[in-house]
Design a protein around this motif. Sequence first.
Motif, mmCIF file in Angstrom:
data_model
loop_
_atom_site.group_PDB
_atom_site.id
_atom_site.type_symbol
_atom_site.label_atom_id
_atom_site.label_comp_id
_atom_site.label_asym_id
_atom_site.label_seq_id
_atom_site.Cartn_x
_atom_site.Cartn_y
_atom_site.Cartn_z
ATOM 1 N N ASP A 29 10.726 13.913 8.547
ATOM 2 C CA ASP A 29 9.955 13.967 7.225
ATOM 3 C C ASP A 29 9.695 12.298 7.349
ATOM 4 O O ASP A 29 10.410 11.254 7.567
ATOM 5 C CB ASP A 29 10.886 14.179 6.118
ATOM 6 N N LEU A 30 8.235 12.238 7.029
ATOM 7 C CA LEU A 30 7.944 10.769 6.903
ATOM 8 C C LEU A 30 7.336 10.344 5.417
ATOM 9 O O LEU A 30 6.873 9.565 5.054
ATOM 10 C CB LEU A 30 6.576 10.568 7.912
ATOM 11 N N LYS A 31 7.507 11.544 4.676
ATOM 12 C CA LYS A 31 6.906 11.416 3.006
ATOM 13 C C LYS A 31 8.020 10.891 2.178
ATOM 14 O O LYS A 31 7.693 10.633 1.207
ATOM 15 C CB LYS A 31 6.801 12.925 2.456
ATOM 16 N N GLY A 32 9.024 10.476 2.633
ATOM 17 C CA GLY A 32 9.997 9.845 1.871
ATOM 18 C C GLY A 32 10.083 8.445 1.400
ATOM 19 O O GLY A 32 10.546 8.064 0.541
ATOM 20 N N GLY A 33 8.979 7.873 1.854
ATOM 21 C CA GLY A 33 8.363 6.658 1.335
ATOM 22 C C GLY A 33 9.023 5.472 2.064
ATOM 23 O O GLY A 33 8.833 4.262 1.818
ATOM 24 N N ASN A 34 10.154 5.743 2.852
ATOM 25 C CA ASN A 34 10.677 4.604 3.736
ATOM 26 C C ASN A 34 10.093 4.583 5.159
ATOM 27 O O ASN A 34 10.305 5.472 5.897
ATOM 28 C CB ASN A 34 12.151 5.078 3.878
#
Length: 97
Positions: A29-34
């Motif tokens: 998951d790269l959508k978490g903003g971190n």
Amino acid sequence: MGAACAGQNKFDVTLQRTEDATSLGIEVDLKGGNNAYIKIDAITGGLFGDWNKDHPDKEIKVEDRIVAVNGVKDDAAAMIEVCKKADKLELQIHRPY
């Protein structure tokens, strides 16, 4: 004592691609903003699945975070590029719980 406890949630993993084993076997998951880490959403087999079978004491789990790949850290996109290209991966895993 807090620093010692925090360190117990990090461990190192070395994965080696071979002709028969090239897939990492994870969904991330790269959508978490971190942008500083890669969060593992699923382990589907591959090199990560093999690692877990061979190292039950250092099993990689869903929600674990990859915080460094071959010395690259604090940049998820750069770490993913290393994962795509390198045959040997030296990973630092952080368990946030």
